[in-house]
Design an enzyme around this catalytic site. Sequence first.
Site, PDB file in Angstrom:
ATOM      1  N   LYS A 113       0.829  -1.204   0.000  1.00 61.65           N
ATOM      2  CA  LYS A 113       0.000   0.000   0.000  1.00 61.65           C
ATOM      3  C   LYS A 113       0.872   1.267   0.000  1.00 61.65           C
ATOM      4  CE  LYS A 113      -4.151  -2.095   0.845  1.00 61.65           C
ATOM      5  NZ  LYS A 113      -3.786  -3.500   0.629  1.00 61.65           N
TER       6      LYS A 113
HETATM    7  C1  LIG Z   1      -4.334  -4.681   0.009  1.00 63.71           C
HETATM    8  C2  LIG Z   1      -3.518  -5.938  -0.044  1.00 63.71           C
HETATM    9  C3  LIG Z   1      -3.741  -6.928  -1.039  1.00 63.71           C
HETATM   10  C4  LIG Z   1      -4.851  -6.820  -2.056  1.00 63.71           C
HETATM   11  O1  LIG Z   1      -4.605  -5.851  -3.031  1.00 63.71           O
HETATM   12  P1  LIG Z   1      -5.797  -5.306  -3.976  1.00 63.71           P
HETATM   13  O2  LIG Z   1      -5.214  -4.181  -4.725  1.00 63.71           O
HETATM   14  O3  LIG Z   1      -6.887  -4.857  -3.011  1.00 63.71           O
HETATM   15  O4  LIG Z   1      -6.243  -6.428  -4.821  1.00 63.71           O
HETATM   16  C5  LIG Z   1      -2.903  -8.031  -1.052  1.00 63.71           C
HETATM   17  N1  LIG Z   1      -1.919  -8.188  -0.132  1.00 63.71           N
HETATM   18  C6  LIG Z   1      -1.684  -7.272   0.839  1.00 63.71           C
HETATM   19  C7  LIG Z   1      -0.606  -7.524   1.844  1.00 63.71           C
HETATM   20  C8  LIG Z   1      -2.478  -6.109   0.925  1.00 63.71           C
HETATM   21  O5  LIG Z   1      -2.246  -5.208   1.903  1.00 63.71           O
END
Ligand SMILES: *Cc1c(COP(=O)(O)O)cnc(C)c1O
Length: 497
Positions: A113
């Site tokens: 993120k």
């Molecule tokens: C948010 C997240 C995901 C999923 O990603 P999307 O873009 O919502 O599909 C996968 N792994 C981790 C560790 C995340 O924080």
Amino acid sequence: MDYVSTRNKEKKVPSAYAIATGIAPDGGLYCPTSFPELTKSDWDTLIASDYKGRAALVLGKFLTDFSAEELKGFTEKAYADERWGSGNTAPVVSLADGKHILELWHGPTCAFKDMALQMLPHLLTASLKKIGEERTACILVATSGDTGTAALNGFADVPGTKIMVYYPVHGVSPMQKLQMVTQEGKNVSVCAVNGNFDDAQSALKRIFTDAPTIEKLSAQGMMLSSANSINWGRLAPQIAYYISAYCDLAERGMVTFGDKINICVPTGNFGNILAAYIAKQMGLPVNKLICASNRNNVLTDFFKKGGTYDKNRPFYTTASPSMDILISSNLERLLYYISGQNDEAVRNFMAQLAEGGRYTVSQEMQAALDALFDAGSCDDARTKDTIRRLYENEKYVCDTHTAVAVKVYEDYRARTGDTTPTVIASTASPFKFCKAVAEALGGTVEIEDVSQLDVLSRLCGQQPPKPLASLRGKAPRFDRVVEKEDILSTTDLLAEL
Ligand SMILES: *Cc1c(COP(=O)(O)O)cnc(C)c1O
């Protein structure tokens, strides 16, 4: 470059407007009306640049109402070496059998993120200025873990912003809680909610449409805004790392320039894999996009069982909690493009989803999806087995989300015989999910605090990332717990930040 809503393509807006407002008034998601192509000279520049330069070039193709200097300045700050441990923002680690792990978690909160949320504050504050908005943007975020920590870190001490994060009091991991309640910055605050994630999320949705609150804040020079993953300003920065990974592989001779790769992504809200789809539309040579899910396999069924999306199914809590999702919001953007920008069709699908929780795409759309996507799912037992095997065979430690993608890729390769080199998105540091990873490696974790890091460290012989290790001994700054009925009143606290 113009942007339109997935549910109404008549009204065109510039990117600053799409980012400043987040979601279209009709509830649709903003999308670029065409995909810019990368030219030969773009690729030459990309290959010769560092990550900051690559990100600025890719963003410049989409954010045409921002100057190149502006974007360069933002990427210099967002991806500054001192915020990204190694100085290598998105490194690729090549393993056996065509696996190339794209590590997206070297940022300040150790999850992918950060790739978007270190950038969003710069894009958002500049966008607000461009549309003539002078009030302070107050970001409210409901989180089940990674988004809240990354948003707090991204917005901390960014002029013209304040941020308040709400998390379910019993719904986040000890490490995630510690990251949030010790966050520094004059403009940040954190609230635990006596309820679950949905309670926090619903309360925020009500605040965003509560006229008296909005007026009161406005009189004090503040406006509400969100850092949610449906904002184009969060999606755009994610496109660059797939292009960067390809440049790295070509530079190292792992692919010959022009050869295709597969991309496999552990998926929740469908943002990360959609960014890979957009990179392909810009000219990145991609064979298959592989959508990996945990036991919550609504997307696997959608791709592999006749194009029906059906959220009427049990919800499972898994070892990869950031993928525990039954409504993947960003899939709406894929439907928009796969249908040939048919806003009416998307409007209908979304109405059916809201009403009965399901819809089925046309045969033409199904064929288009089939040509580009593959999909698979993996339960907790196989996730942990994958973490153990990867460590035993290749001395590589991965987190539970990444392991889901590795397993789904292995299954895909065995089923299809396709040996195309495959970039696997790695979305979190294994130390962020210590308990599950340590158990997979044969250890046990009884403790609920930062010494979890030592257990995993001993098992795998690696040091935990600095941002997690430095949580040791940090004093919590925030201990407020509110009842879910009282969330609205916490907006009074914004004036004090
Ligand atoms: C948010 C997240 C995901 C999923 O990603 P999307 O873009 O919502 O599909 C996968 N792994 C981790 C560790 C995340 O924080």
